[in-house]
Each structure stands twice: as structure tokens, then as C-alpha cells.
Design a protein around this motif. Structure first.
Motif, PDB file in Angstrom:
ATOM      1  N   ASP A 168      53.989  18.542  46.817  1.00  0.00           N
ATOM      2  CA  ASP A 168      55.035  19.196  46.028  1.00  0.00           C
ATOM      3  C   ASP A 168      54.439  20.189  45.045  1.00  0.00           C
ATOM      4  OD1 ASP A 168      56.983  17.754  47.324  1.00  0.00           O
ATOM      5  OD2 ASP A 168      57.310  16.344  45.667  1.00  0.00           O
ATOM      6  N   LEU A 169      53.371  19.796  44.384  1.00  0.00           N
ATOM      7  CA  LEU A 169      52.731  20.666  43.401  1.00  0.00           C
ATOM      8  C   LEU A 169      52.189  21.935  44.062  1.00  0.00           C
ATOM      9  CD1 LEU A 169      52.169  20.657  40.373  1.00  0.00           C
ATOM     10  CD2 LEU A 169      49.957  19.602  40.864  1.00  0.00           C
ATOM     11  N   ARG A 170      51.583  21.790  45.216  1.00  0.00           N
ATOM     12  CA  ARG A 170      51.047  22.963  45.938  1.00  0.00           C
ATOM     13  C   ARG A 170      52.151  23.896  46.409  1.00  0.00           C
ATOM     14  NH1 ARG A 170      47.790  18.904  48.667  1.00  0.00           N
ATOM     15  NH2 ARG A 170      45.799  18.805  47.614  1.00  0.00           N
ATOM     16  N   SER A 171      53.329  23.355  46.668  1.00  0.00           N
ATOM     17  CA  SER A 171      54.417  24.175  47.196  1.00  0.00           C
ATOM     18  C   SER A 171      55.101  25.030  46.133  1.00  0.00           C
ATOM     19  CB  SER A 171      55.464  23.281  47.879  1.00  0.00           C
ATOM     20  OG  SER A 171      56.204  22.557  46.916  1.00  0.00           O
ATOM     21  N   LEU A 172      54.856  24.738  44.871  1.00  0.00           N
ATOM     22  CA  LEU A 172      55.499  25.507  43.808  1.00  0.00           C
ATOM     23  C   LEU A 172      54.808  26.864  43.655  1.00  0.00           C
ATOM     24  CD1 LEU A 172      55.903  22.654  41.185  1.00  0.00           C
ATOM     25  CD2 LEU A 172      57.674  23.613  42.667  1.00  0.00           C
ATOM     26  N   ASP A 173      55.601  27.902  43.524  1.00  0.00           N
ATOM     27  CA  ASP A 173      55.050  29.246  43.399  1.00  0.00           C
ATOM     28  C   ASP A 173      54.394  29.488  42.054  1.00  0.00           C
ATOM     29  OD1 ASP A 173      55.829  30.010  45.948  1.00  0.00           O
ATOM     30  OD2 ASP A 173      57.803  30.672  45.256  1.00  0.00           O
ATOM     31  N   GLU A 174      55.001  28.983  41.012  1.00  0.00           N
ATOM     32  CA  GLU A 174      54.503  29.281  39.673  1.00  0.00           C
ATOM     33  C   GLU A 174      54.653  28.055  38.782  1.00  0.00           C
ATOM     34  OE1 GLU A 174      55.769  32.301  36.170  1.00  0.00           O
ATOM     35  OE2 GLU A 174      55.877  33.059  38.221  1.00  0.00           O
ATOM     36  N   ILE A 175      53.569  27.717  38.128  1.00  0.00           N
ATOM     37  CA  ILE A 175      53.570  26.589  37.196  1.00  0.00           C
ATOM     38  C   ILE A 175      52.969  27.073  35.886  1.00  0.00           C
ATOM     39  CG2 ILE A 175      52.606  24.320  36.684  1.00  0.00           C
ATOM     40  CD1 ILE A 175      52.446  23.827  39.683  1.00  0.00           C
ATOM     41  N   ASP A 176      53.680  26.863  34.787  1.00  0.00           N
ATOM     42  CA  ASP A 176      53.109  27.198  33.486  1.00  0.00           C
ATOM     43  C   ASP A 176      52.119  26.124  33.060  1.00  0.00           C
ATOM     44  OD1 ASP A 176      54.553  29.603  33.013  1.00  0.00           O
ATOM     45  OD2 ASP A 176      56.321  28.403  32.536  1.00  0.00           O
ATOM     46  N   GLN A 177      52.558  24.895  33.046  1.00  0.00           N
ATOM     47  CA  GLN A 177      51.708  23.769  32.645  1.00  0.00           C
ATOM     48  C   GLN A 177      52.254  22.496  33.268  1.00  0.00           C
ATOM     49  OE1 GLN A 177      48.638  25.034  29.853  1.00  0.00           O
ATOM     50  NE2 GLN A 177      48.866  23.387  31.238  1.00  0.00           N
ATOM     51  N   VAL A 178      51.372  21.573  33.517  1.00  0.00           N
ATOM     52  CA  VAL A 178      51.728  20.218  33.912  1.00  0.00           C
ATOM     53  C   VAL A 178      51.237  19.324  32.786  1.00  0.00           C
ATOM     54  CG1 VAL A 178      51.306  18.350  35.573  1.00  0.00           C
ATOM     55  CG2 VAL A 178      51.495  20.723  36.373  1.00  0.00           C
ATOM     56  N   VAL A 179      52.065  18.374  32.381  1.00  0.00           N
ATOM     57  CA  VAL A 179      51.661  17.430  31.345  1.00  0.00           C
ATOM     58  C   VAL A 179      51.511  16.061  31.989  1.00  0.00           C
ATOM     59  CG1 VAL A 179      52.273  16.321  29.170  1.00  0.00           C
ATOM     60  CG2 VAL A 179      52.830  18.733  29.543  1.00  0.00           C
ATOM     61  N   PHE A 180      50.304  15.530  31.913  1.00  0.00           N
ATOM     62  CA  PHE A 180      50.048  14.181  32.390  1.00  0.00           C
ATOM     63  C   PHE A 180      50.028  13.273  31.179  1.00  0.00           C
ATOM     64  CE2 PHE A 180      47.326  10.588  32.999  1.00  0.00           C
ATOM     65  CZ  PHE A 180      47.907  10.018  34.109  1.00  0.00           C
ATOM     66  N   SER A 181      50.885  12.254  31.177  1.00  0.00           N
ATOM     67  CA  SER A 181      51.036  11.437  29.975  1.00  0.00           C
ATOM     68  C   SER A 181      50.502  10.014  30.105  1.00  0.00           C
ATOM     69  CB  SER A 181      52.502  11.397  29.549  1.00  0.00           C
ATOM     70  OG  SER A 181      53.291  10.866  30.592  1.00  0.00           O
ATOM     71  N   GLY A 182      49.580   9.802  31.004  1.00  0.00           N
ATOM     72  CA  GLY A 182      48.851   8.544  30.995  1.00  0.00           C
ATOM     73  C   GLY A 182      49.131   7.556  32.095  1.00  0.00           C
ATOM     74  N   ASP A 183      48.282   6.548  32.092  1.00  0.00           N
ATOM     75  CA  ASP A 183      48.295   5.421  33.016  1.00  0.00           C
ATOM     76  C   ASP A 183      47.892   5.797  34.441  1.00  0.00           C
ATOM     77  OD1 ASP A 183      48.897   3.857  30.886  1.00  0.00           O
ATOM     78  OD2 ASP A 183      50.924   3.359  31.526  1.00  0.00           O
ATOM     79  N   LEU A 184      46.729   6.392  34.545  1.00  0.00           N
ATOM     80  CA  LEU A 184      46.115   6.600  35.851  1.00  0.00           C
ATOM     81  C   LEU A 184      45.569   5.299  36.414  1.00  0.00           C
ATOM     82  CD1 LEU A 184      44.086   9.870  35.316  1.00  0.00           C
ATOM     83  CD2 LEU A 184      45.676   9.439  37.171  1.00  0.00           C
TER      84      LEU A 184
END
Length: 149
Positions: free
Chosen positions: A22-38
Motif C-alpha cells: 500500500d505504501l509503495r502504491s501511493l504517489d505522494e507521501i509527505d510524512q509517515v508517523v510510526f508511533s511504536g510497538d514494533l
């Protein structure tokens, strides 16, 4: 308790692959916020597995990352800074002068001329049954200074 939580990760590789697609399919991304618990309990092997699963995503600078309480459960994770060592691109700050001593937070990421992301880390090593977090006085003061970025 640990094993109960680990059961929630069954099928995780399918979820991660779908997310990356899904992330690769997006044309434009300003920022992604990862908020924990990997991780479930912050063992080194869990960070290694997360890094392998996320692949090239861990090198992207358009991701702001903050560890969750599960990423700092065991004291060794915090002491060895496993989150920061595994995902260094995610903790880049445009305002390192605002950082609280011996941390990477709060971090500021300028996204455009009119806005920025200010990320704080309230996670801390705890006992396995305790998922609490907190911000100290120094972090709160740094946040107060951040709107002037």
C-alpha cells in the motif's frame, strides 16, 4: 502474559507485506508517523525481525518514529538504544537543539513551510505488567519551545 501478547503477532508477515505494498502504491507521501510497538517485549531478536520485515522502509527519512512501551520493556533495550540503532533514519530531527539530554526527543520534522511534526517519547522500561509512560519536566519544557520552530 508475554505468550498471550505474542499470539497477536500470528500472520504479521502478511500484514506487513500488505502495508508495504500500500505504501509503495501511493504517489505522494509527505510524512509517515510510526508511533511504536514494533516488538512484543523489546528483545534484540524482535528488532532484528522487524528490521528484516520492513526492509528498505527502515532507511526512509519521510518516516518519523517514536518507540512504544513494548519497544522499551526490557531495560537492555533502553540501555542499548535498540529502537534508535535499528531505525536511525526515523529519528532525524530538524531541531536537535530541542532534544532532552541523552535522548532523541522531542524531535521536530519540518514537513512544509507551514507545518511540522513534533514527536515526543513517553515510553520507558517497565515491569512486564506495566504499560505506563511519562514525560519528564525537561521534555515538557522542550515541547513548549518547539512551536517556535
Amino acid at each position: 502474559m508475554v505468550f498471550r501478547r505474542l499470539r497477536r503477532f500470528v500472520g504479521l508477515s502478511r500484514v506487513v507485506k500488505a502495508f508495504l505494498g500500500d505504501l509503495r502504491s501511493l504517489d505522494e507521501i509527505d510524512q509517515v508517523v510510526f508511533s511504536g510497538d514494533l516488538t512484543a517485549v523489546a528483545y534484540r531478536q524482535e528488532f532484528e525481525a522487524a528490521a528484516a520485515a520492513l526492509g528498505e522502509l527502515r532507511e526512509r527519512h519521510d518516516i518519523v518514529g517514536v518507540p512504544g512501551n513494548h519497544d522499551l520493556y526490557v531495560p537492555g533495550s533502553s540501555r542499548e538504544r535498540l529502537f534508535e540503532a535499528t531505525f536511525p533514519a526515523w529519528i532525524y530531527s530538524d531541531r536537535p537543539d530541542l532534544r532532552v539530554a541523552n535522548t532523541h526527543y522531542p524531535l521536530v520534522r519540518h514537513v512544509g513551510p507551514d507545518w511540522a511534526i513534533i514527536a515526543v517519547d513517553s515510553s520507558r522500561p517497565t515491569k512486564l505488567h506495566d504499560s505506563s509512560g511519562m514525560l519528564g519536566q525537561a521534555a515538557l519544557e522542550a515541547i513548549d519551545a518547539a512551536p517556535e520552530v
